[in-house]
Write a protein that holds these residues in place. Sequence first.
Motif, PDB file in Angstrom:
ATOM      1  N   PHE A 139       0.799  -1.194   0.003  1.00  0.00           N
ATOM      2  CA  PHE A 139      -0.068   0.093  -0.184  1.00  0.00           C
ATOM      3  C   PHE A 139       0.909   1.257  -0.018  1.00  0.00           C
ATOM      4  CE2 PHE A 139      -2.781  -3.416   1.789  1.00  0.00           C
ATOM      5  CZ  PHE A 139      -3.923  -2.726   1.284  1.00  0.00           C
ATOM      6  N   ARG A 140       0.809   2.156  -1.050  1.00  0.00           N
ATOM      7  CA  ARG A 140       1.708   3.158  -1.166  1.00  0.00           C
ATOM      8  C   ARG A 140       0.887   4.476  -1.016  1.00  0.00           C
ATOM      9  NH1 ARG A 140       6.445   0.901  -2.417  1.00  0.00           N
ATOM     10  NH2 ARG A 140       6.441  -0.785  -3.706  1.00  0.00           N
ATOM     11  N   PRO A 141       1.544   5.595  -0.284  1.00  0.00           N
ATOM     12  CA  PRO A 141       0.787   6.860  -0.432  1.00  0.00           C
ATOM     13  C   PRO A 141       0.881   7.374  -1.988  1.00  0.00           C
ATOM     14  CG  PRO A 141       2.883   6.632   1.167  1.00  0.00           C
ATOM     15  CD  PRO A 141       2.706   5.416   0.243  1.00  0.00           C
ATOM     16  N   PRO A 142      -0.145   7.945  -2.101  1.00  0.00           N
ATOM     17  CA  PRO A 142      -1.237   8.673  -1.485  1.00  0.00           C
ATOM     18  C   PRO A 142      -2.430   7.545  -1.463  1.00  0.00           C
ATOM     19  CG  PRO A 142      -1.194   9.662  -3.547  1.00  0.00           C
ATOM     20  CD  PRO A 142      -0.185   8.815  -3.528  1.00  0.00           C
ATOM     21  N   TYR A 143      -3.276   7.764  -0.377  1.00  0.00           N
ATOM     22  CA  TYR A 143      -4.360   6.799  -0.302  1.00  0.00           C
ATOM     23  C   TYR A 143      -5.201   7.249  -1.472  1.00  0.00           C
ATOM     24  CZ  TYR A 143      -9.317   5.504   1.262  1.00  0.00           C
ATOM     25  OH  TYR A 143     -10.414   5.037   1.153  1.00  0.00           O
TER      26      TYR A 143
END
Lengths: 955, 103, 416
Positions: A538-542
């Motif tokens: 899970f990578r930023p941004p959401y």
Amino acid sequence: MTSPFRTAEGGRIDRATTLEFTFDGQTHTGHPGDTLASALLAAGRHQIATSIKLGRPRGIAAAWAEDPGGLVQIEEPFPEPMLLATTVELHDGLVAHGLPGQGRLAEISDSARYDAVHHHVDVLVVGAGPAGLAAALTAARSGARVALVDDQSEAGGSLLAGTDRLDGAPAPEWVAAAVAELAGHPEVLHLQRTTAFGSYDDGFVLALERRTDHLGTAAPKHVSRQRVWRLRARSVVVATGAHERPVVFSDNDRPGTMLAGAARTFLHRYGVLPGREAVVFTTNDSAYDAALDLHRAGVRVQAVVDARPVGSPRREECERAGIRVLSGAVVTGTQGVERVTHALVARFADGEVGAGSAIACDLLLVSGGWNPAVHLFSQARGRLRYDEVLGAFLPAEELEGLSVTGAAAGVFDLAGCLADGQRVARAALTALAVRPPGEDRLPTAPEPVTPAAPLVLWRVPDTSGAGGHTSFVDLQRDATVADIERAVGAGLRSIEHIKRYTTIGTAHDQGKTSGVLTSGITAELLGIPVQATGTTTFRPPYTPVAFAALAGRDRGRLFDPERVTSLHDWHVAAGAVFEDVGQWKRPRFYPRPGEGMEAAVLRECVAARTGVGILDGSTLGKIDVQGPDAAVLLDRLYTNMISSLKVGSVRYGVMCGVDGMVIDDGTVLRLAEDRFLLLTTTGGAAKVLDWMEEWAQTEWPDLRVHCTSVTEQWNTFPVVGPRSRDVIGAVFPQVDVANEAFPFMTWRDTTLDGVPVRLARISFSGELAFEVYVNPWYGVAVWERLLGAGRPCGITPYGTETMHVLRAEKGYPIIGQDTDGTVTPHDLGMAWAVSKKKPDFVGKRSFARQANQDPLRKQLVGLLPVDRRTVLPEGSQIVELHPDGQLPPPPVPMLGHVTSSYRSAELARPFALALVKGGRSRIGDTVHVPVDGTLVPVEVTGSVLVDPEGARRDG
Amino acid sequence: MQLIECPWCGPREEVEFHYGGQAHVPYPDAPAEVSDEEWAHYVFFRDNTKGRFAERWCHSAGCRRWFNAIRDTATYRFESVHRLDAPQPHATELARSRRSTAP
Amino acid sequence: MNPGPSHAPRTPGADLPEHPDFLWRDPEPKRSYDVVIVGGGGHGLATAHYLAKNHGITNVAVLEKGWLGGGNMARNTTIIRSNYLWDESSAIYEQSLKLWEGLEEDLGYPILFSQRGVLNLAHTLQDVRDSVRRVEANKLNGVDAEWLEPDEVRKVCPIVNTSTDIRYPVLGATYQPRAGIAKHDYVAWGFARRAHEAGIDLIQDCEVTGFATDGNRVTGVQTTRGTIAAGTVALCAAGHTSVLTDMLGIRVPVQSHPLQALVSELLEPVHPTVVMSNAVHVYVSQAHKGELVMGAGVDSYNGYGQRGAFHVIERQMAAAVELFPVFARAHLLRTWAGIVDTSPDASPIVGRTPYDNVYLNCGWGTGGFKATPGVGWALAHTIAHGEPHANVAPFTLDRFVTGALVDEHGAAAVAH
């Protein structure tokens, strides 16, 4: 256009106000509180666009940021690419259209403002659903400093999208009371329309507040459009809820297919019926609420298709309402063209699909369970575990300073969410040594009904004959079950490889609905546990964030601070052309009307060599070095001896890195036994101060010495030329400026009308020169005094270009122009500035290395173009010709390059400085410089071309 | 962005700090007497440990003082910070027998 | 395949070529190989390919601790160029660029090598001098290069802000027309598939935990999947090089730092080339599907975490919008980080080690992707002949002792 699918009443929209907007060229209406998606659904429109690769119709499939279907391009009020119709708040005059794949950037620049705010809190709660509100109330009641951020237009989360009752009243009433209570706590910051999109170390959470988008053209210009909140929290409570997960089946992308929970949201929050005849396909109990709510609202619910063999305890409730429930059944496909017309329903047992039939519907609701929104937890490097019962990934550990609550932690009943939010907040407060509140009542929620166990079903076997090619996993990428099968067949095992092979999860939604499905389907195909497959990172941004929002105020002149001297306005008024030197704006030359740079510089040079010129040298770095061991430190850092310098005198010095390469040079004034003023290059000032402090503190902490930047405490004005003595003598009559009284490389303090002034006989031009130092407060006054006194002898302000010419004529290098980090003092012909007496100084040992002994090292020399006309471009390479006078084919051996090159008024010809292999041994030789396709012959000379005897410095 | 504990000023934002690489690399006592290879190691070679690492930081936009830290280069987590006048932290624990197996 | 009914035209360019139906097996490691390559990234896989293709050496294993091509290969911004300053650098990067020009054919894989040119912008007078110096050196080295004035920059890339009233106006640019980008995964997989087809074992989830040595030789590689005997060992582990060399007791002057990159949503074509700027720190291209791909600055501290700090991204966005005002409302879709191994002179370290049969390949910093075929070619040659290939000969570990560095940061100004 009318809104035939708008309910007669209910929802959280303002029906008294009507907004007009345009979508795909058609005018529609809606109300404040609508999203673009809800208003389109109210008009009966599901399809938003066609898909990127296959051109298939795609529609609204969810109610918020997890929607994989409804991508739109905004055209008015300002073009913005690729937003979700479900997250665009409706406003008057909105113009948008569906996007098949690529967004379009505006061709004009964006005049909106963006900014950023730092905010520090004890507890940050992300998400204002039931768990988040409970947590925020508990934290607020303790008196702690709290921030509550939520991405929607109003607080409440799932409470706005259902029929829950709290304390016997509709849940939104409790939400309103909670919000009101929070507003009464002075230490609480509550932000709606604010998406926490990144979670970093030590409680650092970034959130984007959309401040004016919902106002459309009515947005006030002075308010920033979007604001990045840089939140630093001692404790973060993640209450971000869960995303409903679809089940994959053939033709599951047809508009009218929607997540079951989304239909409830559209009904309860927006007063919209997403269809007239619905089929509900589920693997769990949650979709029964959708079926019953839609039924009550007047939708004909044709069937609830429950994949579980036993179905649900809620079956009876449905049947009482006249809704048919098919247990042990699945939807295998859909029919229709641009909208679902039929759901294909079949028996389902032990993973096998049996006989089926088509059920007419214009709405197909799907629920495959819920994926906790663990993004912020995972970004903070929290480990996830796969939960076999939920078929979802949950936080697997407690993180220091970050806790997860409510649906994000896998708690799905209302009472449980409220209690969990409170529990987590109390634990967070306790960990922060804040006493949790005594009075901390939770509202009374209905007793939860224990749901029947969900069935984990990723996909329905494809009986359509399409071989999985129409069973869409990632709608935004048009990626299907067949694509995953093909990836596995290609030998791929890692979920990261599968993602890259299929491109699943790489589109706008970053796999919010497709990620876990892909893990599940891949695990199934490989015959391994889902836990072993895992998820992609899970990578930023959401959710996506506009570049400009992240740039904030750091644009245009504020991109990097402009440093100017106290004379800047004078320079501007004098018509100076400026040059960027580091962050400084320096006058490069002062053209007279009609004069170009070349003429101006020649004129300025002549003035300085024959009359008098004046330069604003205030940007030169200045470092005040004080302490009993100041001389010791300088002896260790300069290549030459500084300790032998007498008070009142000045010495030129060179600094090298430990690798023996020149890093800076300048003059040193000894102010007292224990005090020196160092002059550095303009660009090198900060680095030199860092360098000195690093050595003094980390290597020689025993030395009693302090270094202080005084660059901005002194203006420096070199007054240069044979007439400079007259000018200085006139302005400072009390100073004896005669050569014997005030010799070269000495300094004197004096005053001018009571203002302290320091004078130094330093020359960077070879001419008689005085540097005038004064507090910048008096800078303009002193500068003008000097100009006034110099007027009779034609004093001429000059800029950096003339300064460069004058110094180059004397062979003085500019560090960073005539050097590039690979040049030693010896290479510059400055062996005289390298002490042989000192046992050591920084860089000395490196001079003894093998490469330093190479006779072919590049050395600084002068070059004179033989044609006496060509100004060699700086950066030109120098080559040797073959004996036949031709350039050899590439690669052509190069001797070095031109570092500085100017037209010289004094020499009446152009000249250059260059770094040339074995340069000093080539003096007198002719070498060649390719310029625009011709070879220019140049003579190699010594580096000092004007006044090599140094006869002029004393006037 | 991390919150870094300056031993003089307390916790401050990462942007206020300047990184200084490996700590406890002494300047040779007599540079003139070391071999070219030893000198090259002093000038260019630094440990590049994955895991707990003794390193230098400077609070350059604050008190401008250098300090030492033990930080994990895999997790980025600061374990401890030390003023320069404090004894070297865990020196023995961090010491490595790097060249022990080299030919 | 049956894509179902089609109702509308596809979005032009938004699609990528299909990957082949088969890529590679997942074999069990054998007990022994002639050559063991540690690191299944681009460099390791390219080395394996050229060992087989150029030298007929196929009893080779590539050991990868994670998934093939999953390190910097999957994380870089794919800029390919050869316009380096020094002769030594331009030799290896130019040979690499020539290999890129034939790579699609060699690999039989649609690697999407797009020679759209690279602009390196100059914003200060010193940038201009450094740029001209590099262009002139490039020309003499047979590398295509030109200096462009601001109006010519605007012709090559109309969206660059060439206005004179920005904070650091564009004073010109160097331009290498043959430079460009490629699709990184396709490159890695193309090499991997060829290596696999040649009989080379690609062994994933196989982390090296130690080395068995005998005097001046390494005899075996200890891994999480058992000990593997090796005739020759090549270390191609980029950011993790020091972890391996620490096991061998070799000191290597590299430091590992996080390097972040980011991507926008898919956008209609606006950016026809690749733009790099050092002063206003940007390097950006618009990739094949339409997303803007952009690299950020290196995080300052040593780090193996494949993540960096967000203020670096914010700064990057400010620079991007400053130079490309039309990017204002493009959206940051995803950020990530790789681990770059930086050397003191910003040049790689390739060649011999104190062990007779161990070769080192590291220190590529932010520039390793473009060198992939070039270094694979040269390292395979070096392994096959036991002598450094001419293109890597200048990049010895020994140069740090003699002082004969190939210092690319002072002069070339722009890394990546």
